[in-house]
Design a protein around this motif. Structure first.
Motif, PDB file in Angstrom:
ATOM      1  N   ARG A   1       0.803  -1.250   0.107  1.00  9.22           N
ATOM      2  CA  ARG A   1      -0.029   0.040  -0.150  1.00  9.22           C
ATOM      3  C   ARG A   1       0.919   1.403   0.139  1.00  9.22           C
ATOM      4  O   ARG A   1       1.851   1.356   0.773  1.00  9.22           O
ATOM      5  CB  ARG A   1      -0.909   0.080   1.221  1.00  9.22           C
ATOM      6  CG  ARG A   1      -1.996   1.193   1.323  1.00  9.22           C
ATOM      7  CD  ARG A   1      -2.820   1.233   2.462  1.00  9.22           C
ATOM      8  NE  ARG A   1      -3.649   0.325   2.704  1.00  9.22           N
ATOM      9  CZ  ARG A   1      -4.825   0.060   2.092  1.00  9.22           C
ATOM     10  NH1 ARG A   1      -5.148   0.991   1.089  1.00  9.22           N
ATOM     11  NH2 ARG A   1      -5.541  -1.064   2.112  1.00  9.22           N
ATOM     12  N   GLU A   2       0.517   2.280  -1.043  1.00  6.21           N
ATOM     13  CA  GLU A   2       0.901   3.488  -1.068  1.00  6.21           C
ATOM     14  C   GLU A   2       2.686   3.599  -1.290  1.00  6.21           C
ATOM     15  O   GLU A   2       3.386   4.564  -1.171  1.00  6.21           O
ATOM     16  CB  GLU A   2       0.799   4.113   0.510  1.00  6.21           C
ATOM     17  CG  GLU A   2      -0.578   4.692   0.808  1.00  6.21           C
ATOM     18  CD  GLU A   2      -0.562   5.171   2.108  1.00  6.21           C
ATOM     19  OE1 GLU A   2       0.258   5.845   2.656  1.00  6.21           O
ATOM     20  OE2 GLU A   2      -1.798   5.391   2.696  1.00  6.21           O
ATOM     21  N   LEU A   3       3.264   2.340  -1.847  1.00 14.64           N
ATOM     22  CA  LEU A   3       4.329   2.411  -2.467  1.00 14.64           C
ATOM     23  C   LEU A   3       4.705   3.062  -3.670  1.00 14.64           C
ATOM     24  O   LEU A   3       3.762   3.020  -4.778  1.00 14.64           O
ATOM     25  CB  LEU A   3       4.617   0.785  -2.598  1.00 14.64           C
ATOM     26  CG  LEU A   3       6.216   0.568  -3.230  1.00 14.64           C
ATOM     27  CD1 LEU A   3       7.333   1.190  -2.124  1.00 14.64           C
ATOM     28  CD2 LEU A   3       6.379  -0.774  -3.696  1.00 14.64           C
ATOM     29  N   LYS A   4       5.513   4.028  -3.738  1.00 10.56           N
ATOM     30  CA  LYS A   4       5.633   5.014  -4.942  1.00 10.56           C
ATOM     31  C   LYS A   4       7.222   4.632  -5.234  1.00 10.56           C
ATOM     32  O   LYS A   4       7.952   4.561  -4.390  1.00 10.56           O
ATOM     33  CB  LYS A   4       5.568   6.180  -4.745  1.00 10.56           C
ATOM     34  CG  LYS A   4       3.713   6.466  -4.173  1.00 10.56           C
ATOM     35  CD  LYS A   4       3.028   6.083  -5.543  1.00 10.56           C
ATOM     36  CE  LYS A   4       1.465   6.537  -4.933  1.00 10.56           C
ATOM     37  NZ  LYS A   4       0.652   5.929  -5.943  1.00 10.56           N
ATOM     38  N   THR A   5       7.514   4.906  -6.635  1.00  5.90           N
ATOM     39  CA  THR A   5       9.063   5.036  -7.120  1.00  5.90           C
ATOM     40  C   THR A   5       9.208   6.427  -7.468  1.00  5.90           C
ATOM     41  O   THR A   5       8.336   6.979  -8.269  1.00  5.90           O
ATOM     42  CB  THR A   5       9.273   3.886  -8.128  1.00  5.90           C
ATOM     43  OG1 THR A   5       8.311   3.883  -9.033  1.00  5.90           O
ATOM     44  CG2 THR A   5       9.466   2.367  -7.342  1.00  5.90           C
ATOM     45  N   ARG A   6      10.190   6.929  -7.427  1.00  6.14           N
ATOM     46  CA  ARG A   6      10.507   8.158  -7.922  1.00  6.14           C
ATOM     47  C   ARG A   6      11.081   8.332  -9.130  1.00  6.14           C
ATOM     48  O   ARG A   6      10.877   9.162  -9.916  1.00  6.14           O
ATOM     49  CB  ARG A   6      11.641   8.901  -7.018  1.00  6.14           C
ATOM     50  CG  ARG A   6      11.710  10.433  -7.025  1.00  6.14           C
ATOM     51  CD  ARG A   6      12.820  11.044  -6.320  1.00  6.14           C
ATOM     52  NE  ARG A   6      14.082  10.496  -6.649  1.00  6.14           N
ATOM     53  CZ  ARG A   6      14.929  11.215  -7.505  1.00  6.14           C
ATOM     54  NH1 ARG A   6      14.436  12.387  -8.130  1.00  6.14           N
ATOM     55  NH2 ARG A   6      16.116  10.724  -8.110  1.00  6.14           N
ATOM     56  N   ASN A   7      11.686   7.191  -9.946  1.00  5.00           N
ATOM     57  CA  ASN A   7      12.382   7.390 -11.290  1.00  5.00           C
ATOM     58  C   ASN A   7      12.313   5.991 -11.598  1.00  5.00           C
ATOM     59  O   ASN A   7      12.018   4.841 -11.025  1.00  5.00           O
ATOM     60  CB  ASN A   7      13.873   8.086 -10.926  1.00  5.00           C
ATOM     61  CG  ASN A   7      14.715   7.315  -9.922  1.00  5.00           C
ATOM     62  OD1 ASN A   7      14.658   6.060 -10.008  1.00  5.00           O
ATOM     63  ND2 ASN A   7      15.404   8.069  -9.159  1.00  5.00           N
ATOM     64  N   GLU A   8      12.904   6.029 -13.050  1.00  5.65           N
ATOM     65  CA  GLU A   8      13.217   4.617 -13.648  1.00  5.65           C
ATOM     66  C   GLU A   8      14.055   3.622 -13.065  1.00  5.65           C
ATOM     67  O   GLU A   8      13.544   2.208 -13.178  1.00  5.65           O
ATOM     68  CB  GLU A   8      13.559   5.146 -15.143  1.00  5.65           C
ATOM     69  CG  GLU A   8      12.215   5.377 -16.198  1.00  5.65           C
ATOM     70  CD  GLU A   8      11.381   4.079 -16.273  1.00  5.65           C
ATOM     71  OE1 GLU A   8      11.610   3.153 -16.311  1.00  5.65           O
ATOM     72  OE2 GLU A   8      10.057   4.657 -15.895  1.00  5.65           O
ATOM     73  N   LEU A   9      15.088   4.130 -12.647  1.00  5.64           N
ATOM     74  CA  LEU A   9      16.068   3.298 -11.786  1.00  5.64           C
ATOM     75  C   LEU A   9      15.311   2.400 -10.446  1.00  5.64           C
ATOM     76  O   LEU A   9      15.411   1.054 -10.467  1.00  5.64           O
ATOM     77  CB  LEU A   9      17.186   4.069 -11.349  1.00  5.64           C
ATOM     78  CG  LEU A   9      18.192   3.164 -10.393  1.00  5.64           C
ATOM     79  CD1 LEU A   9      18.638   2.075 -11.029  1.00  5.64           C
ATOM     80  CD2 LEU A   9      19.219   4.172  -9.916  1.00  5.64           C
ATOM     81  N   GLU A  10      14.429   3.446  -9.587  1.00  7.32           N
ATOM     82  CA  GLU A  10      14.029   2.559  -8.653  1.00  7.32           C
ATOM     83  C   GLU A  10      12.825   1.686  -9.024  1.00  7.32           C
ATOM     84  O   GLU A  10      12.602   0.694  -8.560  1.00  7.32           O
ATOM     85  CB  GLU A  10      13.346   3.652  -7.675  1.00  7.32           C
ATOM     86  CG  GLU A  10      14.433   4.594  -6.866  1.00  7.32           C
ATOM     87  CD  GLU A  10      13.882   5.543  -6.227  1.00  7.32           C
ATOM     88  OE1 GLU A  10      12.461   5.862  -6.383  1.00  7.32           O
ATOM     89  OE2 GLU A  10      14.743   6.219  -5.622  1.00  7.32           O
ATOM     90  N   ASN A  11      12.105   2.230 -10.102  1.00  9.08           N
ATOM     91  CA  ASN A  11      11.065   1.118 -10.877  1.00  9.08           C
ATOM     92  C   ASN A  11      11.792   0.069 -11.265  1.00  9.08           C
ATOM     93  O   ASN A  11      11.327  -1.138 -11.230  1.00  9.08           O
ATOM     94  CB  ASN A  11      10.377   2.040 -11.786  1.00  9.08           C
ATOM     95  CG  ASN A  11       9.158   1.102 -12.353  1.00  9.08           C
ATOM     96  OD1 ASN A  11       8.132   0.845 -11.692  1.00  9.08           O
ATOM     97  ND2 ASN A  11       9.109   0.779 -13.728  1.00  9.08           N
ATOM     98  N   HIS A  12      12.668   0.091 -11.801  1.00  5.97           N
ATOM     99  CA  HIS A  12      13.572  -1.225 -12.519  1.00  5.97           C
ATOM    100  C   HIS A  12      13.956  -2.094 -11.200  1.00  5.97           C
ATOM    101  O   HIS A  12      13.859  -3.444 -11.591  1.00  5.97           O
ATOM    102  CB  HIS A  12      14.782  -0.652 -13.333  1.00  5.97           C
ATOM    103  CG  HIS A  12      15.412  -1.807 -13.977  1.00  5.97           C
ATOM    104  ND1 HIS A  12      14.958  -2.648 -14.835  1.00  5.97           N
ATOM    105  CD2 HIS A  12      16.793  -2.215 -13.537  1.00  5.97           C
ATOM    106  CE1 HIS A  12      15.834  -3.490 -15.204  1.00  5.97           C
ATOM    107  NE2 HIS A  12      16.927  -3.377 -14.337  1.00  5.97           N
ATOM    108  N   LEU A  13      14.664  -1.519 -10.404  1.00  7.34           N
ATOM    109  CA  LEU A  13      14.958  -2.347  -9.243  1.00  7.34           C
ATOM    110  C   LEU A  13      13.774  -3.068  -8.555  1.00  7.34           C
ATOM    111  O   LEU A  13      13.961  -4.183  -8.151  1.00  7.34           O
ATOM    112  CB  LEU A  13      15.777  -1.389  -8.314  1.00  7.34           C
ATOM    113  CG  LEU A  13      17.094  -0.858  -8.524  1.00  7.34           C
ATOM    114  CD1 LEU A  13      17.522   0.079  -7.540  1.00  7.34           C
ATOM    115  CD2 LEU A  13      18.097  -1.907  -8.774  1.00  7.34           C
ATOM    116  N   LEU A  14      12.712  -2.223  -8.418  1.00  3.62           N
ATOM    117  CA  LEU A  14      11.619  -2.819  -7.668  1.00  3.62           C
ATOM    118  C   LEU A  14      11.123  -3.978  -8.785  1.00  3.62           C
ATOM    119  O   LEU A  14      10.730  -5.083  -8.073  1.00  3.62           O
ATOM    120  CB  LEU A  14      10.485  -1.786  -7.461  1.00  3.62           C
ATOM    121  CG  LEU A  14       9.225  -2.028  -7.058  1.00  3.62           C
ATOM    122  CD1 LEU A  14       9.315  -2.842  -5.664  1.00  3.62           C
ATOM    123  CD2 LEU A  14       8.083  -1.178  -7.216  1.00  3.62           C
TER     124      LEU A  14
END
Length: 514
Positions: A282-295
């Motif tokens: 819940r409420e998890l957000k990523t700030r950029n493409e790098l964080e999204n890719h790692l997730l």
């Protein structure tokens, strides 16, 4: 030629509006106050990647080192060569790289006396990123310089964050692999997700409210939850997850899927119609493409491992159920029904824990203990259920059940069955060496057999049988004290009665039907 910096006419500076965007830090290290003022004036409206600049000021090499030590995230250091000494700037540049171990900040040396520090020598001998004479830093060239430095700094930081992220994935994966039980593993995934992404203040923040669920035979159940979902274990995950995230669950196509919604992040790995792993934060957000890719990378790998452990857990549960069914079949043949096997297993587990065995070993003993009398399956009913005392020949047949049980189990390559074989063989041995089948003595008897022997006798004495009523606890204790060091391991007997309340509680939790 004058060292004075000359710029084209500009509109008078205005106050910059407050912004929530984190600015780039520019450190000016120069003993001339006017250089600080002119540099700020030239860069007053400068932005890069929609982020403004903020200026830090130092007037000596030592002040510059102190400022960088307190602000390791400085992006660019504009460093004068001649300050308190003729080579103060050079010493400062060397200290930044060598003493502070800061390889990220872009260092630009500026000098008004180029003859004292020749460019070729400085570039070759010092780890700096540019070398400029103050007279050549017009407003336009200063802007070009800062663009180049910030672009380089941004890319270096991105690479380092990627490296750190991959290291965190490897570290988290290693920690997860140490969790062999499904609930621990599932909870570990949820806890590691927030550790995978960059912990820096400008990265992302997320409340650790999450669900890990596994679907088997059409039922999607919560295996573990954190935060507000901590008490949702075994509930239907479909009912807990927000409606806007259920689209992924309804998709029956196999493979990995994920979605970031206003309610949070959901991902699912479906390998077949019957096996699906799901994570929701819940409420998890990523700030950029790098964080999204790692997730994405972590969750894909974690869900694959989650499925493997889920399937292994199902296999182990099936194995344990078969063990209980085998043991229960023997109990029914010998007319000993009820929860005897369950109590022996639980008593063995607690006793194993109390004597210092690892949790894994204690659990293995608990799961193998029901096989202790498996060999009785080969004993004729006329002997097994004879109401009178057995004669010498019959007793020899009865004693053979230990070796029969061992022979039935020991050839298996399954650790649980191998341990069951040892327990079947050893649980009628006696501490003083007068037991059977091998007459082992003391520590020659396996610890699992010694533990199960005490658990089996303790429960038998405390329980009703067709040939006797349950003994009261005083009589049970007197018997064990009498047999301490003869029949039973004396240290285990002491542990049994030091923690007697826990064993009595097991008796009460699993009473035989009337």
């Amino acid at each position: 030629m004058s060292d004075e910096l000359i710029f084209a006419d500009e509109v008078h500076p205005t106050e910059q509006a407050p912004t929530a965007v984190r600015p780039w830090k520019i450190l000016i290290v120069d003993d001339d106050e006017e250089v600080h003022s002119i540099t700020k004036l030239a860069l007053r409206n400068f932005t890069f990647d929609d982020r403004p600049l903020t200026f830090l000021h130092a007037y000596s090499g030592k002040e510059g080192i102190d400022t960088l030590q307190q602000n390791p995230d400085v992006a660019v250091c504009l460093l004068d060569v001649v300050m308190e000494t003729e080579h103060a700037g050079l010493d400062t540049a060397n200290a930044i790289r060598s003493d502070l171990k800061n390889g990220f900040v872009r260092i630009v040396l500026r000098t008004g006396q180029p003859g004292q520090a020749p460019e070729e020598t400085i570039i070759a001998e010092y780890d700096i990123n540019d070398y400029k004479e103050k007279t050549e830093l017009t407003r336009g060239k200063l802007h070009t310089l800062i663009y180049s430095c910030l672009r380089s700094y941004r890319d270096i930081i991105a690479l380092d964050r990627s490296r750190q992220g991959l290291e965190r994935i490897l570290e988290s994966s290693t920690q997860l692999q140490q969790k062999t039980y499904l609930k621990d593993f599932a909870k570990g995934i949820l806890e590691q997700i927030t550790a995978i992404l960059s912990p820096e203040e400008d990265a992302f923040y997320a409340k650790n409210d999450g669900v890990a669920a596994f679907e088997h035979s059409g039922e999607l159940k919560v295996i573990a939850g954190t935060g507000e979902f901590a008490d949702k274990e075994s509930e239907n995950a479909y009912q807990i997850i927000p409606a806007e995230c259920r689209e992924i669950i309804d998709d029956e196509e196999p493979g990995f899927k994920s979605k970031m919604t206003s309610a949070g992040f959901i991902c699912m790995y479906r390998s077949s119609e019957e096996h699906t792993g799901l994570l929701f934060m819940r409420e998890l957000k990523t700030r950029n493409e790098l964080e999204n890719h790692l997730l994405q990378m972590f969750c894909r790998n974690a869900l694959t491992a989650f499925e493997n452990i889920s399937l292994r857990t199902l296999l182990e549960e099936s194995q344990r159920e078969i063990v209980y069914l085998l043991g229960d079949a023997v109990e029914h043949r010998s007319k000993e029904t009820g929860y005897h096997l369950k109590r022996v297993s639980e008593i063995s587990f607690v006793l194993a824990t109390k004597c210092g065995l690892s949790q894994e070993t204690a659990r293995s003993i608990r799961e193998a203990a029901p096989l202790h009398d498996l060999g009785k399956i080969a004993i004729p009913d006329s002997i097994l259920n004879k109401p009178a005392k057995l004669d010498a020949e019959e007793w020899e047949v009865m004693k053979s059940h230990s070796e029969v049980g061992y022979e039935m189990l020991h050839s298996s390559d399954k650790p649980l069955l191998k341990l069951g074989a040892e327990i079947a063989r050893d649980h009628h041995e006696r501490w003083d060496g007068t037991g059977y089948p091998a007459g082992k003595k003391g520590d020659e008897i396996g610890i699992a057999g010694r533990i199960t022997a005490i658990a089996d006798v303790f429960d038998a004495l405390c329980s009703r049988r067709v040939y006797k009523s349950p003994w009261d606890m005083k009589r049970v204790e007197e018997y064990f004290q009498l047999q301490r060091g003869l029949h039973f391991d004396p240290d285990l007997v002491d542990l049994l009665f030091e923690h007697l309340d826990e064993f009595i509680e097991i008796q009460q939790n699993y009473p035989d039907p009337e």
